[in-house]
Design a protein around this motif. Sequence first.
Motif, short mmCIF file in Angstrom:
data_model
loop_
_atom_site.label_atom_id
_atom_site.label_comp_id
_atom_site.label_asym_id
_atom_site.label_seq_id
_atom_site.Cartn_x
_atom_site.Cartn_y
_atom_site.Cartn_z
N ALA A 196 35.24 28.49 46.15
CA ALA A 196 34.49 29.80 46.93
C ALA A 196 33.80 29.43 47.97
O ALA A 196 33.40 28.37 48.47
N GLU A 197 33.78 30.38 48.90
CA GLU A 197 33.67 30.33 50.24
C GLU A 197 31.99 30.91 50.27
O GLU A 197 30.92 30.42 50.83
N LYS A 198 31.82 32.14 49.90
CA LYS A 198 30.61 32.91 49.80
C LYS A 198 30.59 34.12 48.99
O LYS A 198 31.65 34.58 48.75
N ILE A 199 29.24 34.56 48.84
CA ILE A 199 29.32 36.05 48.09
C ILE A 199 29.04 36.94 48.99
O ILE A 199 28.13 36.87 49.64
N TYR A 207 29.58 43.39 44.55
CA TYR A 207 29.46 42.17 44.93
C TYR A 207 31.01 41.73 44.71
O TYR A 207 31.84 41.96 44.00
N GLN A 208 31.48 40.85 45.79
CA GLN A 208 32.94 40.07 45.85
C GLN A 208 32.52 38.70 46.17
O GLN A 208 31.68 38.19 46.88
N LEU A 209 33.38 38.10 45.57
CA LEU A 209 33.63 36.23 45.89
C LEU A 209 34.51 36.21 46.87
O LEU A 209 35.96 36.30 46.61
N LEU A 210 34.19 35.49 48.15
CA LEU A 210 35.21 35.31 49.09
C LEU A 210 35.76 33.96 48.72
O LEU A 210 34.87 32.87 48.84
N LEU A 211 37.01 33.67 48.74
CA LEU A 211 37.51 32.42 48.39
C LEU A 211 37.80 31.68 49.75
O LEU A 211 38.06 32.35 50.80
N SER A 213 40.60 30.86 50.67
CA SER A 213 41.97 30.97 50.99
C SER A 213 41.79 32.62 51.84
O SER A 213 42.88 33.19 52.27
N GLY A 214 40.72 33.27 51.58
CA GLY A 214 40.31 34.50 52.50
C GLY A 214 40.59 35.67 51.21
O GLY A 214 40.31 36.56 51.53
N GLN A 215 40.71 35.42 50.27
CA GLN A 215 40.99 36.30 49.02
C GLN A 215 39.68 36.84 48.48
O GLN A 215 38.66 36.06 48.59
N LEU A 216 39.52 37.91 48.17
CA LEU A 216 38.27 38.72 47.73
C LEU A 216 38.35 38.89 45.91
O LEU A 216 39.39 39.49 45.76
N LEU A 217 37.45 38.56 45.33
CA LEU A 217 37.49 38.59 43.96
C LEU A 217 36.23 39.40 43.60
O LEU A 217 35.19 39.20 44.16
N PRO A 218 36.54 40.30 42.52
CA PRO A 218 35.34 41.12 42.20
C PRO A 218 34.26 40.60 41.17
O PRO A 218 34.86 39.40 40.72
N ILE A 219 33.07 40.77 41.54
CA ILE A 219 31.98 39.88 40.76
C ILE A 219 31.37 41.21 39.78
O ILE A 219 30.88 42.20 40.22
N GLY A 220 31.42 40.72 38.55
CA GLY A 220 30.56 41.81 37.62
C GLY A 220 29.11 41.69 37.97
O GLY A 220 28.34 40.75 38.22
N SER A 229 23.00 31.54 41.90
CA SER A 229 22.51 30.13 42.01
C SER A 229 23.52 29.18 41.97
O SER A 229 23.25 27.90 42.39
N LYS A 230 24.59 29.52 41.33
CA LYS A 230 25.47 28.09 41.38
C LYS A 230 26.30 28.13 42.78
O LYS A 230 26.63 26.92 43.04
N ILE A 231 26.40 29.17 43.26
CA ILE A 231 27.21 29.23 44.59
C ILE A 231 26.15 28.55 45.80
O ILE A 231 26.47 27.53 46.64
N ASN A 232 24.91 28.67 45.65
CA ASN A 232 23.94 28.24 46.46
C ASN A 232 23.76 26.78 46.23
O ASN A 232 23.24 26.24 47.24
#
Length: 232
Positions: A196-199, A207-211, A213-220, A229-232
Amino acid sequence: MNILLVEDEARIARRLERMTRAFFGPQLASLTVCESLPMALRALHTAAPDLLLLDLNLNGQDGFDLLKSVAAGAFHTIIISAYTEKAITAFAHGVLDFVPKPFTEERLTQAFARLTIPTAKPENALQFLTVKKQGSLVLIEVKELRYIKGAGIYSELHLLNGRKGLHDKSLNKLTQLLPASFERIHKSYIACLTQAEKIIVQEGSRYQLLLKSGQLLPIGRSRYKELRSKIN
């Protein structure tokens, strides 16, 4: 709940059957007992269970032969064995729990509870996922996963090298097995947080999670605060 019990000692098999019926009660649709690997393989080919209870020493035959052949299956496996030195290898291949013999009803109940109650990840976490490919079984190292996407009753594995694999286990079952570095970020996605790179926060509370790799995944929405809290 359909359960397959593979145990060659009749006394232990009867005890396990009694405890299993007591725990699952009316949830239990069927419980099949097999005393050998050939019997177990026939039962598995006839109808896949929801849960496999497996001893590792079956009249001198190695239960790992069965475990390896069904590691890509959609069902969970609980090992019940005196061969505790094989526990690390068993967890590495994706078993839900390893119950050492001699066992108590309390310890077996704890293993059954993992099917429905969220618990801490096992110390010896999953290291491999087994996928079916062109009629054979292929081991994929968990550290090679970037994220996993739900694909109906299956799960689509997305690897660091850009390749994909299809696993028979659902996202719910994989969530119970994967190391703590993997997080369910959406009803259809599990992400590896080391990738994970950032939210990214968008308009409309999306919300999306930027990986990396540049890919974006949806966040519920319900998962955003915990993930932040886990990414920070």
